[in-house]
Design a protein around this motif. Structure first.
Motif, mmCIF file in Angstrom:
data_model
loop_
_atom_site.group_PDB
_atom_site.id
_atom_site.type_symbol
_atom_site.label_atom_id
_atom_site.label_comp_id
_atom_site.label_asym_id
_atom_site.label_seq_id
_atom_site.Cartn_x
_atom_site.Cartn_y
_atom_site.Cartn_z
ATOM 1 N N THR A 68 46.466 22.655 49.025
ATOM 2 C CA THR A 68 46.946 23.838 48.319
ATOM 3 C C THR A 68 45.999 24.234 47.198
ATOM 4 O O THR A 68 45.682 25.410 47.012
ATOM 5 C CB THR A 68 48.353 23.582 47.750
ATOM 6 O OG1 THR A 68 49.212 23.134 48.799
ATOM 7 C CG2 THR A 68 48.924 24.855 47.144
ATOM 8 N N ARG A 69 45.529 23.242 46.428
ATOM 9 C CA ARG A 69 44.616 23.528 45.326
ATOM 10 C C ARG A 69 43.304 24.097 45.848
ATOM 11 O O ARG A 69 42.677 24.944 45.199
ATOM 12 C CB ARG A 69 44.362 22.270 44.507
ATOM 13 C CG ARG A 69 43.616 22.566 43.200
ATOM 14 C CD ARG A 69 43.223 21.301 42.456
ATOM 15 N NE ARG A 69 44.367 20.487 42.137
ATOM 16 C CZ ARG A 69 44.552 19.246 42.574
ATOM 17 N NH1 ARG A 69 43.659 18.686 43.371
ATOM 18 N NH2 ARG A 69 45.616 18.567 42.232
ATOM 19 N N VAL A 79 57.995 23.558 46.934
ATOM 20 C CA VAL A 79 57.564 24.942 46.760
ATOM 21 C C VAL A 79 56.034 24.982 46.742
ATOM 22 O O VAL A 79 55.401 24.376 45.871
ATOM 23 C CB VAL A 79 58.114 25.550 45.456
ATOM 24 C CG1 VAL A 79 57.766 27.039 45.378
ATOM 25 C CG2 VAL A 79 59.615 25.335 45.355
ATOM 26 N N VAL A 80 55.462 25.698 47.698
ATOM 27 C CA VAL A 80 54.011 25.874 47.784
ATOM 28 C C VAL A 80 53.689 27.281 47.278
ATOM 29 O O VAL A 80 54.110 28.282 47.875
ATOM 30 C CB VAL A 80 53.503 25.686 49.223
ATOM 31 C CG1 VAL A 80 51.983 25.814 49.264
ATOM 32 C CG2 VAL A 80 53.940 24.327 49.766
ATOM 33 N N HIS A 81 52.960 27.361 46.161
ATOM 34 C CA HIS A 81 52.589 28.647 45.567
ATOM 35 C C HIS A 81 51.203 29.036 46.084
ATOM 36 O O HIS A 81 50.219 28.331 45.830
ATOM 37 C CB HIS A 81 52.577 28.546 44.044
ATOM 38 C CG HIS A 81 53.876 28.074 43.460
ATOM 39 N ND1 HIS A 81 54.854 28.929 43.022
ATOM 40 C CD2 HIS A 81 54.358 26.809 43.266
ATOM 41 C CE1 HIS A 81 55.874 28.231 42.567
ATOM 42 N NE2 HIS A 81 55.599 26.938 42.702
ATOM 43 N N LEU A 82 51.132 30.157 46.791
ATOM 44 C CA LEU A 82 49.888 30.609 47.416
ATOM 45 C C LEU A 82 49.485 31.975 46.861
ATOM 46 O O LEU A 82 50.337 32.755 46.411
ATOM 47 C CB LEU A 82 50.056 30.702 48.934
ATOM 48 C CG LEU A 82 50.455 29.393 49.636
ATOM 49 C CD1 LEU A 82 50.903 29.674 51.061
ATOM 50 C CD2 LEU A 82 49.300 28.398 49.626
ATOM 51 N N ARG A 83 48.180 32.258 46.893
ATOM 52 C CA ARG A 83 47.665 33.547 46.426
ATOM 53 C C ARG A 83 47.689 34.560 47.570
ATOM 54 O O ARG A 83 47.068 34.337 48.598
ATOM 55 C CB ARG A 83 46.238 33.414 45.899
ATOM 56 C CG ARG A 83 46.103 32.543 44.657
ATOM 57 C CD ARG A 83 44.681 32.561 44.140
ATOM 58 N NE ARG A 83 43.749 32.069 45.140
ATOM 59 C CZ ARG A 83 42.629 32.680 45.469
ATOM 60 N NH1 ARG A 83 42.293 33.819 44.909
ATOM 61 N NH2 ARG A 83 41.821 32.157 46.384
ATOM 62 N N PRO A 84 48.392 35.683 47.401
ATOM 63 C CA PRO A 84 48.382 36.703 48.465
ATOM 64 C C PRO A 84 47.057 37.441 48.489
ATOM 65 O O PRO A 84 46.362 37.553 47.477
ATOM 66 C CB PRO A 84 49.542 37.638 48.063
ATOM 67 C CG PRO A 84 49.636 37.491 46.578
ATOM 68 C CD PRO A 84 49.264 36.054 46.274
#
Length: 501
Positions: A429-430, A449-454
């Motif tokens: 993810t990083r 929760v995986v926070h991703l950049r759109p």
């Protein structure tokens, strides 16, 4: 940066020039004004003495010549009056002889034996003049008065000329400083740009054009040399690490596979009472193999600089949910997907598949029969969230904080996990510019929760219109997405005893 350096140099020089030229110009103007006043007053006193002598001797016919001669030489105007204020001569020939000027303040003051100096408009010329009106007297005997006036436009012209000269000097200095500063800025910036390009190349994985070590100031030369040495050593270490990861994968698999086969061959020759111990030994051998595979995966992630690419999160979620659904059904666990369409996000190639596989493997180990694992997507203007929610026992806050430590497992865990699944998820993810967190699920269990950049900057239309999320059942994908995941994250290799990290 060149423009900023140039602006800094020019700003400093301009400040110095203004600090020098403005006081000098003001001082010059003040000095010229004072010099003119002193000169007018001095000349007026001298001319008044000469005029008083001629009046005393009744030689008033010589006064016009005296006044005209001085006026022609200096550009001033000379007016002489007798003791009654009547004009005896005017060098400008604008005031007739005999005109009474005794009512004018400066003439009246001079006839009372006092000198007047000041500035006043010249009604005949329409210009501002600097004047001195001096009495023509011997002791207390006043025989007349003399007014000497000088146009200030000549003085203003001189002051204007000096300001113009100072401005031209300043512009010349700025032009020279600009050329020098531009050359100096380029001399400094050129090695900095070379270092910037070299750093970008090193970040991409390979330094092909090291920065020159003979350009710029000595400090930047030493910095370029140190950077080149560091980059060379770092590339050597990365190359050695990649070689180790590639060779160790093959060298360690072979003896572990042979060991597992030999243990399995012991089964017909052992007492049935020790078969359970043999199964545990075989299981530990397989867990060791998965642990080695996980470590090698982490090593490859840390040693390989991969540029994130756009990936279709919705397609990957549907594909992995469909792939895991049959294995979850064997343990009476249901997998469902929900949320708004997420679109494309930034991730390194193959990372989304590995992230979801590891999180699903952990969720499936912790999910009791009859529960549901939910893959949900949430879209915001600047972030896209992927939730993997189970209905298992969950984790405490302390456990959630330590869950991403390598090899860490909960104290009540009894399974064949390696403790590398969540560290792999965090690293993947990083690498794509996001981050992952563990939160308690609203109805019990755990929410990963995986926070991703759109890849876009605006919320999708469906989310912007406020439509309710629709539940999407997992369906077989048209084609399986290619992925290279560790064995422990594959749907073929998991245990349903408890949670793995």
């Amino acid at each position: 940066m060149t423009r900023r350096l140039l602006a800094g140099y020019l700003g400093l020089v301009l400040l110095v020039l203004l600090g020098l030229e403005i006081p000098f110009g003001l001082l010059y103007a003040s000095a010229e004004t004072s010099r003119l006043s002193n000169s007018i007053e001095r000349d007026a006193g001298t001319l008044a003495e000469l005029a008083e002598e001629r009046i005393e001797e009744n030689n008033t016919d010589e006064l016009p010549e005296l006044a005209t001669d001085y006026a022609e030489r200096t550009g001033a105007r000379v007016v002489v009056v007798d003791r009654t204020g009547a004009v005896l001569t005017d060098s400008a020939s604008t005031t007739p002889v005999g005109t009474d000027l005794s009512a004018q303040p400066d003439i009246a003051t001079a006839l009372r034996n006092r000198t007047t100096v000041g500035t006043a408009p010249d009604p005949d010329r329409g210009t501002e003049t600097r004047y001195a009106t001096v009495p023509g007297a011997s002791g207390d005997t006043i025989r007349g008065a003399l007014r000497l006036s000088y146009p200030t436009d000549i003085l203003n012209g001189q002051v204007h000329d000096i300001w113009l000269t100072l401005a031209l000097i300043g512009l010349g200095v700025l032009a020279v400083v600009t050329l020098i500063a531009l050359a100096l800025a380029r001399w400094i910036i050129r090695p900095v740009h070379a270092l910037e390009r070299a750093t970008a190349q090193l970040a991409d994985g390979t330094l092909t054009n090291p920065p020159a070590t003979h350009l710029g100031p000595p400090e930047l030369r030493r910095l370029a040399a140190s950077f080149t040495h560091t980059a060379t050593r770092l590339q050597h270490l990365l190359k050695a690490q990649r070689a180790f990861a590639a060779e160790a994968s093959h060298q360690l698999k072979t003896p572990l596979t042979a060991l597992r086969i030999r243990l399995e061959n012991f089964e017909p020759h052992l007492d049935p009472a020790v078969h359970d111990s043999l199964d545990e030994a075989i299981g530990e051998t397989e867990r060791l193999g998965r642990m080695i595979q996980g470590l090698l995966s982490l090593a490859r992630l840390e040693s390989t600089a991969t540029t994130p690419e756009a990936a279709d999160l919705d397609a990957v979620v549907a594909d992995r949910a469909a792939t895991w659904a049959p294995f979850a059904a064997e343990h009476h666990v249901h997998i469902t997907t929900s949320g708004h369409p997420a679109g494309h996000v930034w991730a390194i190639p193959g990372a989304l598949e590995q992230i979801i596989d590891n999180l699903l493997a952990n969720a499936l180990r912790a999910s009791p029969p009859g529960t549901t694992i939910t893959l949900a997507t949430h879209v915001a203007p600047t972030i896209t969230e992927l939730h993997v929610i189970d209905q298992g026992p969950g984790m405490s806050e302390t456990e959630r904080q330590r869950a991403f430590d390598r090899f860490w497992r909960a104290s009540d865990t009894h399974h064949d996990g390696t403790g590398l699944g969540l560290p792999i998820v965090e690293q993947l993810t990083r690498a794509g510019g996001g981050h992952v967190t563990l939160e308690p699920a609203p109805v019990g269990g755990l929410d990963a929760v995986v926070h991703l950049r759109p890849t876009h900057t605006h919320t999708p239309a469906a989310a912007a219109m406020g439509e309710a999320p629709k539940t999407r059942q997992a369906t077989p994908p048209v084609r399986p997405a290619p992925t290279t995941v560790p064995r422990e994250a594959s749907p073929h290799f998991y245990s349903s005893k408890s949670r793995a990290t």
